[in-house]
Motif scaffolding. Structure first.
Motif, mmCIF file in Angstrom:
data_model
loop_
_atom_site.group_PDB
_atom_site.id
_atom_site.type_symbol
_atom_site.label_atom_id
_atom_site.label_comp_id
_atom_site.label_asym_id
_atom_site.label_seq_id
_atom_site.Cartn_x
_atom_site.Cartn_y
_atom_site.Cartn_z
ATOM 1 N N ALA A 30 0.828 -1.208 0.000
ATOM 2 C CA ALA A 30 0.000 0.000 0.000
ATOM 3 C C ALA A 30 0.861 1.257 0.000
ATOM 4 N N VAL A 31 1.954 1.230 0.758
ATOM 5 C CA VAL A 31 2.858 2.386 0.810
ATOM 6 C C VAL A 31 3.548 2.587 -0.534
ATOM 7 N N LEU A 32 4.010 1.491 -1.152
ATOM 8 C CA LEU A 32 4.688 1.590 -2.444
ATOM 9 C C LEU A 32 3.752 2.148 -3.517
ATOM 10 N N ALA A 33 2.466 1.816 -3.427
ATOM 11 C CA ALA A 33 1.495 2.321 -4.390
ATOM 12 C C ALA A 33 1.307 3.831 -4.247
ATOM 13 N N ARG A 34 1.545 4.350 -3.061
ATOM 14 C CA ARG A 34 1.368 5.782 -2.798
ATOM 15 C C ARG A 34 2.655 6.571 -2.959
ATOM 16 N N ASP A 35 3.804 5.912 -2.818
ATOM 17 C CA ASP A 35 5.088 6.601 -2.818
ATOM 18 C C ASP A 35 5.961 6.081 -3.958
ATOM 19 N N PRO A 36 5.978 6.772 -5.111
ATOM 20 C CA PRO A 36 6.745 6.306 -6.267
ATOM 21 C C PRO A 36 8.252 6.474 -6.116
ATOM 22 N N ASN A 37 8.687 7.088 -5.033
ATOM 23 C CA ASN A 37 10.116 7.358 -4.854
ATOM 24 C C ASN A 37 10.873 6.239 -4.141
ATOM 25 N N ILE A 38 10.178 5.147 -3.812
ATOM 26 C CA ILE A 38 10.814 4.020 -3.131
ATOM 27 C C ILE A 38 10.742 2.779 -4.013
ATOM 28 N N ARG A 39 11.848 2.078 -4.131
ATOM 29 C CA ARG A 39 11.906 0.842 -4.902
ATOM 30 C C ARG A 39 12.008 -0.342 -3.949
ATOM 31 N N LEU A 40 11.175 -1.352 -4.154
ATOM 32 C CA LEU A 40 11.222 -2.559 -3.334
ATOM 33 C C LEU A 40 12.274 -3.513 -3.864
ATOM 34 N N SER A 41 13.141 -3.980 -2.988
ATOM 35 C CA SER A 41 14.115 -5.002 -3.360
ATOM 36 C C SER A 41 13.433 -6.371 -3.323
ATOM 37 N N ILE A 42 13.461 -7.097 -4.441
ATOM 38 C CA ILE A 42 12.851 -8.418 -4.523
ATOM 39 C C ILE A 42 13.842 -9.449 -3.977
ATOM 40 N N SER A 43 13.446 -10.125 -2.910
ATOM 41 C CA SER A 43 14.341 -11.069 -2.242
ATOM 42 C C SER A 43 14.453 -12.383 -3.010
ATOM 43 N N PHE A 44 15.544 -13.093 -2.743
ATOM 44 C CA PHE A 44 15.720 -14.463 -3.217
ATOM 45 C C PHE A 44 15.295 -15.411 -2.104
ATOM 46 N N THR A 45 14.700 -16.537 -2.445
ATOM 47 C CA THR A 45 14.341 -17.530 -1.442
ATOM 48 C C THR A 45 14.457 -18.935 -2.024
ATOM 49 N N SER A 46 14.759 -19.877 -1.133
ATOM 50 C CA SER A 46 14.856 -21.276 -1.559
ATOM 51 C C SER A 46 13.558 -22.040 -1.304
ATOM 52 N N ARG A 47 12.546 -21.377 -0.715
ATOM 53 C CA ARG A 47 11.287 -22.092 -0.461
ATOM 54 C C ARG A 47 10.447 -22.156 -1.730
ATOM 55 N N GLN A 48 9.457 -23.031 -1.708
ATOM 56 C CA GLN A 48 8.553 -23.171 -2.839
ATOM 57 C C GLN A 48 7.559 -22.008 -2.868
ATOM 58 N N PRO A 49 7.118 -21.602 -4.061
ATOM 59 C CA PRO A 49 6.120 -20.520 -4.143
ATOM 60 C C PRO A 49 4.798 -20.937 -3.503
ATOM 61 N N ARG A 50 4.159 -19.984 -2.826
ATOM 62 C CA ARG A 50 2.814 -20.215 -2.321
ATOM 63 C C ARG A 50 1.816 -19.917 -3.441
ATOM 64 N N PRO A 51 0.567 -20.357 -3.297
ATOM 65 C CA PRO A 51 -0.437 -20.079 -4.324
ATOM 66 C C PRO A 51 -0.521 -18.586 -4.628
ATOM 67 N N GLY A 52 -0.438 -18.232 -5.893
ATOM 68 C CA GLY A 52 -0.541 -16.842 -6.313
ATOM 69 C C GLY A 52 0.781 -16.106 -6.402
ATOM 70 N N GLU A 53 1.853 -16.682 -5.865
ATOM 71 C CA GLU A 53 3.160 -16.024 -5.920
ATOM 72 C C GLU A 53 3.812 -16.287 -7.278
ATOM 73 N N ARG A 54 4.468 -15.240 -7.819
ATOM 74 C CA ARG A 54 5.109 -15.350 -9.121
ATOM 75 C C ARG A 54 6.591 -15.004 -9.015
ATOM 76 N N HIS A 55 7.395 -15.757 -9.776
ATOM 77 C CA HIS A 55 8.839 -15.555 -9.791
ATOM 78 C C HIS A 55 9.180 -14.154 -10.298
ATOM 79 N N ALA A 56 10.142 -13.517 -9.615
ATOM 80 C CA ALA A 56 10.660 -12.185 -9.971
ATOM 81 C C ALA A 56 9.659 -11.065 -9.684
ATOM 82 N N GLU A 57 8.471 -11.412 -9.170
ATOM 83 C CA GLU A 57 7.509 -10.390 -8.769
ATOM 84 C C GLU A 57 7.371 -10.369 -7.251
#
Length: 206
Positions: free
Chosen positions: A22-49
């Protein structure tokens, strides 16, 4: 001017990701760092997003190569922030947000002492458990494990600069936006941002 590194941590189920999004949607001046993980994706989760999903072997090879800005083993799986997701943006003057756990936050603070850190707490342990169950993605055993881990995670709130209690979602979002705004108005970044103005205002016209 170098960007500011923001750290946001919370126990699982405290609403961290929802607040951050919600904060990122309101504040275009901040970039979210996408983490790496070794766990399996949960339902609805997409790689690199949501995460960069890699195998445990791939993650450990990246650790050996020194590719991570911070990393930790969380609930039996590896999770970390790659340097290429953070350093180039900070160097270019962009603000970067790390959505990580307290272990990763401790590593980051040791490398970037001026990072601004925020810890999100639930309004009660009952609310935390309810949120975990509402997701409907984890088994009973996993929920019990996460509740046990949450108590340990919450004990580290004192290591952070700011604490937000996520009782009313919209209020929590407003409070986090206020933290980012106040951080940008600190003297040092304002002096760097407005150096010409300050020089002109203080010039001796006599």
């Amino acid at each position: 001017m170098r960007g500011t590194l923001y750290i946001v941590a919370a126990p699982s189920g405290a609403g961290k990701s929802s607040i951050v999004n919600a904060v990122l949607a309101r504040d275009p001046n901040i970039r979210l760092s996408i983490s790496f993980t070794s766990r399996q994706p949960r339902p609805g989760e997409r790689h690199a997003e949501h995460y960069h999903f890699v195998s445990a072997q791939e993650f450990e090879a990246m650790v050996e190569a020194g590719d991570f800005f911070e990393y930790a083993r969380v609930h039996g799986d590896w999770k970390g922030s790659a340097r290429q997701s953070v350093e180039p943006f900070l160097a270019a003057g962009k603000d970067v947000l790390l959505e990580i756990d307290w272990q990763g936050a401790r590593q980051v603070r040791s490398k970037v002492p001026d990072a601004v850190s925020v810890f999100i707490l639930p309004p009660s342990r009952q609310a935390l458990e309810s949120r975990m169950r509402t997701r409907g993605q984890d088994s009973e055993a996993t929920i019990r494990q996460r509740l046990d881990a949450a108590r340990e995670e919450m004990s580290h709130y004192g290591e952070f600069d700011y604490v937000i209690v996520n009782e009313v979602f919209d209020t929590a979002v407003e409070e986090m936006c206020a933290i980012f705004l106040a951080s940008r108005l600190r003297r040092e970044p304002q002096v760097a941002r407005h150096s010409r103005l300050i020089t002109a205002l203080l010039a001796d016209e006599g």
